[in-house]
Design a protein around this motif. Structure first.
Motif, PDB file in Angstrom:
ATOM      1  N   GLN A 158      46.363   1.930  23.117  1.00 12.42           N
ATOM      2  CA  GLN A 158      47.026   3.271  22.571  1.00 12.42           C
ATOM      3  C   GLN A 158      46.232   4.431  22.981  1.00 12.42           C
ATOM      4  O   GLN A 158      45.019   4.517  22.897  1.00 12.42           O
ATOM      5  N   LEU A 159      47.003   5.394  23.247  1.00 13.00           N
ATOM      6  CA  LEU A 159      46.473   6.803  23.680  1.00 13.00           C
ATOM      7  C   LEU A 159      47.165   7.811  22.631  1.00 13.00           C
ATOM      8  O   LEU A 159      48.280   7.902  22.633  1.00 13.00           O
ATOM      9  N   VAL A 160      46.169   8.462  22.038  1.00 15.93           N
ATOM     10  CA  VAL A 160      46.640   9.511  20.933  1.00 15.93           C
ATOM     11  C   VAL A 160      46.405  10.741  21.362  1.00 15.93           C
ATOM     12  O   VAL A 160      45.111  10.982  21.366  1.00 15.93           O
TER      13      VAL A 160
ATOM     14  N   LEU B 221      43.149  20.438  23.945  1.00 15.73           N
ATOM     15  CA  LEU B 221      43.883  19.072  23.975  1.00 15.73           C
ATOM     16  C   LEU B 221      42.931  17.854  23.842  1.00 15.73           C
ATOM     17  O   LEU B 221      41.764  18.074  24.518  1.00 15.73           O
ATOM     18  N   SER B 222      43.051  16.896  23.046  1.00 13.82           N
ATOM     19  CA  SER B 222      42.164  15.793  22.953  1.00 13.82           C
ATOM     20  C   SER B 222      43.049  14.456  23.259  1.00 13.82           C
ATOM     21  O   SER B 222      44.328  14.663  22.954  1.00 13.82           O
ATOM     22  N   CYS B 223      42.563  13.531  23.659  1.00 12.23           N
ATOM     23  CA  CYS B 223      43.357  12.439  23.873  1.00 12.23           C
ATOM     24  C   CYS B 223      42.428  11.055  23.670  1.00 12.23           C
ATOM     25  O   CYS B 223      41.459  10.811  24.577  1.00 12.23           O
ATOM     26  N   ALA B 224      42.640  10.433  22.461  1.00  8.82           N
ATOM     27  CA  ALA B 224      41.457   9.184  22.311  1.00  8.82           C
ATOM     28  C   ALA B 224      42.299   7.811  22.377  1.00  8.82           C
ATOM     29  O   ALA B 224      43.350   7.709  22.095  1.00  8.82           O
ATOM     30  N   SER B 225      41.567   7.085  23.137  1.00  4.54           N
ATOM     31  CA  SER B 225      42.092   5.756  23.528  1.00  4.54           C
ATOM     32  C   SER B 225      41.424   4.741  22.807  1.00  4.54           C
ATOM     33  O   SER B 225      40.267   4.869  22.122  1.00  4.54           O
TER      34      SER B 225
ATOM     35  N   ASP C  46      47.479   1.507  33.982  1.00 17.02           N
ATOM     36  CA  ASP C  46      47.557   2.919  33.811  1.00 17.02           C
ATOM     37  C   ASP C  46      48.113   2.921  32.146  1.00 17.02           C
ATOM     38  O   ASP C  46      49.480   2.575  32.094  1.00 17.02           O
ATOM     39  N   TYR C  47      47.719   3.925  31.358  1.00 17.31           N
ATOM     40  CA  TYR C  47      48.236   4.026  29.847  1.00 17.31           C
ATOM     41  C   TYR C  47      48.617   5.467  29.604  1.00 17.31           C
ATOM     42  O   TYR C  47      47.677   6.218  30.170  1.00 17.31           O
ATOM     43  N   TRP C  48      49.634   5.647  28.995  1.00 11.39           N
ATOM     44  CA  TRP C  48      50.022   6.902  28.718  1.00 11.39           C
ATOM     45  C   TRP C  48      50.283   7.417  27.207  1.00 11.39           C
ATOM     46  O   TRP C  48      50.365   6.542  26.587  1.00 11.39           O
ATOM     47  N   GLY C  49      49.745   8.899  27.024  1.00 10.63           N
ATOM     48  CA  GLY C  49      49.829   9.064  25.449  1.00 10.63           C
ATOM     49  C   GLY C  49      51.274   9.559  25.308  1.00 10.63           C
ATOM     50  O   GLY C  49      52.328   9.466  26.393  1.00 10.63           O
ATOM     51  N   GLN C  50      51.726   9.863  24.100  1.00 10.42           N
ATOM     52  CA  GLN C  50      53.047  10.156  23.708  1.00 10.42           C
ATOM     53  C   GLN C  50      53.448  11.792  24.100  1.00 10.42           C
ATOM     54  O   GLN C  50      54.616  11.911  23.935  1.00 10.42           O
ATOM     55  N   GLY C  51      52.590  12.344  24.486  1.00 13.28           N
ATOM     56  CA  GLY C  51      53.103  13.890  24.806  1.00 13.28           C
ATOM     57  C   GLY C  51      52.900  14.583  23.846  1.00 13.28           C
ATOM     58  O   GLY C  51      52.896  14.368  22.739  1.00 13.28           O
TER      59      GLY C  51
END
Length: 120
Positions: A3-5, A20-24, A108-113
């Motif tokens: 998950q990417l949040v 912005l931050s994005c935690a895997s 490739d994994y993506w966050g929800q935006g």
């Protein structure tokens, strides 16, 4: 599962800043490239910035000198510091990561935006 949040979006006045931050998280063996894309209403998704596992960065011409991408490999997190924001930066921002879930398998994994809105 991986998950990417994302977090850190919001409303800001022109000239302001956001981070912005994005935690895997999840089954992560290692992470190669990480980055940010954005999509404005009625437009295609476009690259904003990328960063390799060694810290090499790449930016869209429209954000060079204003945005800075960084990553914390210990936290599996990528950041986007956005300064001198303009109304045309308004978009949904998506993070992505090229993640190995085993030594041989990557996707490739993506966050929800997260929405970024810059008012004039």
């Amino acid at each position: 599962q991986v998950q990417l949040v994302e977090s850190g979006g919001g409303l800001v006045q022109a000239g302001g800043s956001l981070r912005l931050s994005c935690a895997s998280s999840g089954r992560i063996f290692s992470i190669n490239d990480m980055g940010w894309y954005r999509q404005a209403p009625g437009k295609q998704r476009e690259l904003v910035a990328t960063i390799t596992s060694r810290g090499n960065t790449n930016y869209a011409d429209s954000v060079k000198g204003r945005f800075a991408i960084s990553r914390d490999n210990a936290k599996n997190t990528v950041y986007l510091q956005m300064n001198s924001l303009k109304p045309e930066d308004t978009a949904v921002y998506y993070c992505y990561a090229d993640i190995f879930t085993t030594w041989a398998t990557s996707s490739d994994y993506w966050g929800q935006g997260t929405q970024v809105t810059v008012s004039s």
